[in-house]
Scaffold this motif. Structure first.
Motif, mmCIF file in Angstrom:
data_model
loop_
_atom_site.group_PDB
_atom_site.id
_atom_site.type_symbol
_atom_site.label_atom_id
_atom_site.label_comp_id
_atom_site.label_asym_id
_atom_site.label_seq_id
_atom_site.Cartn_x
_atom_site.Cartn_y
_atom_site.Cartn_z
ATOM 1 N N ALA A 270 108.599 89.839 133.647
ATOM 2 C CA ALA A 270 109.591 90.035 133.007
ATOM 3 C C ALA A 270 110.541 88.589 132.529
ATOM 4 N N ALA A 271 111.054 87.495 133.563
ATOM 5 C CA ALA A 271 111.093 86.631 132.982
ATOM 6 C C ALA A 271 109.915 85.558 131.045
ATOM 7 N N ALA A 272 109.203 86.044 130.809
ATOM 8 C CA ALA A 272 108.334 86.061 130.812
ATOM 9 C C ALA A 272 108.257 86.863 129.141
ATOM 10 N N ASP A 273 109.262 87.847 129.297
ATOM 11 C CA ASP A 273 109.622 89.473 128.250
ATOM 12 C C ASP A 273 108.003 88.790 128.189
ATOM 13 N N ALA A 274 107.472 89.702 128.846
ATOM 14 C CA ALA A 274 105.874 90.027 129.178
ATOM 15 C C ALA A 274 105.576 90.991 129.309
ATOM 16 N N VAL A 275 106.148 92.424 129.246
ATOM 17 C CA VAL A 275 106.251 93.460 130.079
ATOM 18 C C VAL A 275 105.174 94.923 129.296
ATOM 19 N N ARG A 276 105.159 94.523 128.434
ATOM 20 C CA ARG A 276 104.490 95.291 127.548
ATOM 21 C C ARG A 276 102.703 95.626 127.638
ATOM 22 N N PRO A 277 101.905 96.596 126.913
ATOM 23 C CA PRO A 277 100.606 96.616 127.307
ATOM 24 C C PRO A 277 99.353 94.597 126.731
ATOM 25 N N GLY A 278 99.159 94.837 127.752
ATOM 26 C CA GLY A 278 97.992 93.801 127.272
ATOM 27 C C GLY A 278 98.545 92.676 127.080
ATOM 28 N N GLN A 279 99.416 92.751 127.837
ATOM 29 C CA GLN A 279 100.130 90.689 127.896
ATOM 30 C C GLN A 279 99.770 90.607 129.570
ATOM 31 N N VAL A 291 98.766 89.359 136.352
ATOM 32 C CA VAL A 291 99.224 90.457 136.300
ATOM 33 C C VAL A 291 99.351 90.790 135.049
ATOM 34 N N MET A 292 99.774 92.692 134.571
ATOM 35 C CA MET A 292 99.283 92.929 133.179
ATOM 36 C C MET A 292 99.932 94.554 133.482
ATOM 37 N N PRO A 293 100.667 94.619 132.955
ATOM 38 C CA PRO A 293 100.899 95.630 132.251
ATOM 39 C C PRO A 293 99.852 96.545 131.302
ATOM 40 N N SER A 294 99.467 98.060 131.318
ATOM 41 C CA SER A 294 99.182 98.712 130.240
ATOM 42 C C SER A 294 99.128 100.344 130.277
ATOM 43 N N ASP A 295 98.662 100.502 129.439
ATOM 44 C CA ASP A 295 98.856 102.340 129.236
ATOM 45 C C ASP A 295 97.033 102.813 129.661
ATOM 46 N N GLN A 296 96.961 102.576 130.280
ATOM 47 C CA GLN A 296 95.760 102.887 130.397
ATOM 48 C C GLN A 296 95.366 103.365 131.401
ATOM 49 N N LEU A 297 94.638 103.651 133.070
ATOM 50 C CA LEU A 297 94.524 104.026 133.788
ATOM 51 C C LEU A 297 92.658 103.538 134.108
ATOM 52 N N ALA A 298 92.245 102.072 134.343
ATOM 53 C CA ALA A 298 90.504 102.332 134.353
ATOM 54 C C ALA A 298 90.299 101.403 135.761
ATOM 55 N N GLU A 299 89.332 101.747 136.236
ATOM 56 C CA GLU A 299 88.546 100.848 137.351
ATOM 57 C C GLU A 299 88.201 99.723 137.108
ATOM 58 N N ARG A 308 100.825 102.540 139.151
ATOM 59 C CA ARG A 308 101.789 103.401 138.625
ATOM 60 C C ARG A 308 102.701 102.933 138.551
ATOM 61 N N ASP A 309 103.994 101.720 137.856
ATOM 62 C CA ASP A 309 105.193 102.030 137.624
ATOM 63 C C ASP A 309 105.216 100.234 138.974
ATOM 64 N N GLY A 310 104.151 99.386 138.546
ATOM 65 C CA GLY A 310 104.303 98.271 139.753
ATOM 66 C C GLY A 310 104.563 96.951 139.255
ATOM 67 N N ILE A 311 104.553 97.282 138.004
ATOM 68 C CA ILE A 311 105.217 96.224 137.164
ATOM 69 C C ILE A 311 106.514 96.510 136.586
ATOM 70 N N VAL A 312 106.100 97.205 135.308
ATOM 71 C CA VAL A 312 107.567 97.863 135.234
ATOM 72 C C VAL A 312 107.304 99.789 135.222
ATOM 73 N N PRO A 313 108.479 100.549 135.244
ATOM 74 C CA PRO A 313 108.975 101.618 135.198
ATOM 75 C C PRO A 313 107.734 102.458 133.763
ATOM 76 N N GLY A 314 106.765 103.082 134.086
ATOM 77 C CA GLY A 314 106.666 104.045 132.730
ATOM 78 C C GLY A 314 104.978 103.166 132.521
ATOM 79 N N LEU A 315 104.457 101.672 133.540
ATOM 80 C CA LEU A 315 103.179 101.684 132.895
ATOM 81 C C LEU A 315 102.767 101.254 133.840
#
Length: 541
Positions: A270-279, A291-299, A308-315
């Motif tokens: 959040a401090a780096a304004d990097a809470v979107r998928p792929g950052q 750490v990285m948010p993503s809109d997809q689940l993979a192994e 799920r919701d581990g960095i920002v809710p919804g991702l």
């Protein structure tokens, strides 16, 4: 807002303006006990290999010392503060009574009664047992952690307590992350945050590992999850409000909003304004957490977890990491640099790290003839084996300190490249690599990473990323912003593409990286390194 970051050696408080994230003042409090890794306080009880403990008194002192000092530095009165949030290293976990009293206050001469710091690796045998049984049984949660859980995490450490000191285990009504314990002290209410529960507590799809699985590990472990608290709280949520005692201790008003606890690395996004998928945010200090948010689940093999919701809710939030980075450089300068080199640094008016960096930066890529493995504190990702150890290949009688120093810097960059390549090979693209943490200040190191990764590096716009991130979460908890994404956009900051790769150096690093991968894969099974560690431990027992 006030953000408080509890690190490995100190805690820091930062006062932040709600409207734009401007940092108005800060203060640091060094832990008097630092890392307890030799003997317990008082010197009567000796610890074994790979132990690392901390004192909860040190954490509480941060709130009573650094918070008032930060307010003074900012020129802000306490009644202007509308919220406070904290973050912690993880997994830093402690046994406590039902009212939150740390067991080390009741049993000061029992090592297992003390909080286990994130880099306590003495629970590796327990982690090995958990991983083997989970793989044998086909536990559905295991792939969410890259196929292995770490000795650093809650279950391995908890099982170690049970097996080595059953009385302490039985007296522990609660087994709680420091991130949640400190919020409990501030609010008087026990909460458990979704971040530490997911990444460090094996909480997936609404639950923990079953009692049947835990009993198969050890019959006495079947009820372990009862020590982990109840319903999980969302990040950015309101955990409660300052009690009268906590208000007096911090000098803040009673009733000030307190945010749900969080992990130092994850809150930095959040401090780096990097809470979107792929950052992907790499928080580089004594260790590095990716750490990285993503809109997809993979192994992803060897990842520390996907939650799920581990960095920002919804991702989905992914985590990977390197157990030693800055610690490796510090080890080298403290133990392997001759006095003559230290003297030359002093003559040049430089610190030793600065001096070695200047010499290393003058070399062409590959001129030292070395390649190293960055496993001095084990390997977190992608091998998940904290019993691995460092290797340096190519040493000759002509090798100089700056050669080794540069090779160690490059080794950590190669380790980061392994992580990025593993994510992308698993179908989780890394769109932007953002760097935060204390090592951002080393421009040469940053350029090495850009060249090794063959991609631009963005850089956070704050020296206090976790504390700023906590303040952003506090703003959400206090109701100043509707969610973390909106608060990060207003209060977070980063410089995009601050370092660009040089094609010629990147080509040269590709050759060195190929040798790193050969060395990496050769020692990955741990056979030689594990035997060496066993010999060391036997000799020291």
């Amino acid at each position: 807002m006030i953000g408080v970051d509890f690190g490995t050696l100190s805690g820091r408080a930062v006062v932040v303006r709600v409207s734009d994230g401007t940092e108005l003042g800060s203060a640091i409090h060094e832990y008097p006990h630092r890392v307890i890794d030799d003997t317990l306080p008082g010197g009567r009880v000796r610890l074994g290999p790979d132990w690392a403990l901390q004192s909860p008194d040190d954490w509480w002192e941060v709130l009573g010392t650094a918070v008032p000092a930060a307010l003074d530095a900012a020129g802000v009165t306490a009644d202007q503060v509308i919220g406070i949030a904290t973050d912690f290293t993880a997994c830093t976990v402690l046994p406590a009574t039902a009212d939150g009293t740390p067991l080390c206050e009741l049993l000061p001469d029992r090592p297992h009664a003390w909080p286990k710091l994130w880099k306590h690796h003495a629970a590796q045998p327990q982690a090995d047992r958990i991983n083997a049984l989970a793989a044998e049984r086909g536990e559905s949660w295991l792939p969410r952690y890259g196929g292995k859980i770490s000795s650093e995490w809650q279950f391995a450490k908890g099982l170690q307590v049970l097996q080595e000191d059953p009385e302490v285990y039985d007296r522990a009504d609660r087994w709680i992350e420091a991130a949640d314990w400190i919020v409990w002290r501030l609010t008087g209410a026990e909460t458990r945050n979704v971040c530490t529960a997911g990444y460090k507590g094996i909480h997936q799809d609404g639950g923990y590992p079953t009692a049947e699985f835990l009993a198969a590990l050890d019959p006495g472990f079947a009820g372990f999850t009862a020590k982990l608290g109840g319903e999980l709280s969302p990040l950015g949520g309101l955990a409660g409000r300052l009690t009268a005692a906590a208000a007096k201790h911090t000098t803040l008003p009673e009733g000030t909003a307190v945010a749900v606890g969080n992990v130092d690395a994850h809150v930095t996004a959040a401090a780096a304004d990097a809470v979107r998928p792929g950052q992907m945010v790499a928080i580089m200090g004594t260790s590095t957490c990716h750490v990285m948010p993503s809109d997809q689940l993979a192994e992803v093999p060897g990842m520390c977890g996907v939650v799920r919701d581990g960095i920002v809710p919804g991702l989905w939030g992914y985590e990977a990491g390197q157990s030693g980075v800055g610690d490796i450089f510090a080890w080298f300068t403290e133990n392997s640099v001759p006095a003559s080199c230290t003297a030359r640094a002093a003559e040049a008016g430089m610190g030793l790290h600065e001096y070695l960096t200047s010499l290393a930066a003058a070399q062409p890529v590959g001129a030292h003839g070395l390649v190293a493995l960055d496993w001095h504190n084990g390997n977190r990702s992608v091998l998940v084996d904290h019993n691995l150890s460092g290797v340096i290949a190519g040493l000759t009688l002509a090798t100089r300190p700056e050669d080794v120093y540069r090779a160690l810097i490059e080794a950590t960059a190669f380790g980061a490249r392994v992580i990025v390549e593993t994510f992308e090979a698993s179908g989780v693209p890394v769109e932007e690599f953002v760097v935060a943490g204390g090592l951002v200040k080393n421009a040469f190191l940053m350029q090495v990473y850009a060249d090794v990764l063959r991609r631009p590096l963005s850089v956070i716009g704050s020296d206090q990323g976790p504390a700023l991130g906590s303040a952003i979460h506090a703003a959400v908890a206090a109701g100043a912003y509707p969610d973390i994404t909106a608060a990060a956009a207003a209060m977070g900051k980063r410089t995009a593409a601050a370092y660009l790769p040089d094609d010629a150096r990147a080509d040269a690093y590709d050759r060195l990286y190929a040798e790193y991968r050969r060395l990496h894969d050769h020692f990955a099974d741990g056979e030689i390194l594990h035997r060496l560690r066993a010999i060391r431990n036997e000799a020291g027992s």
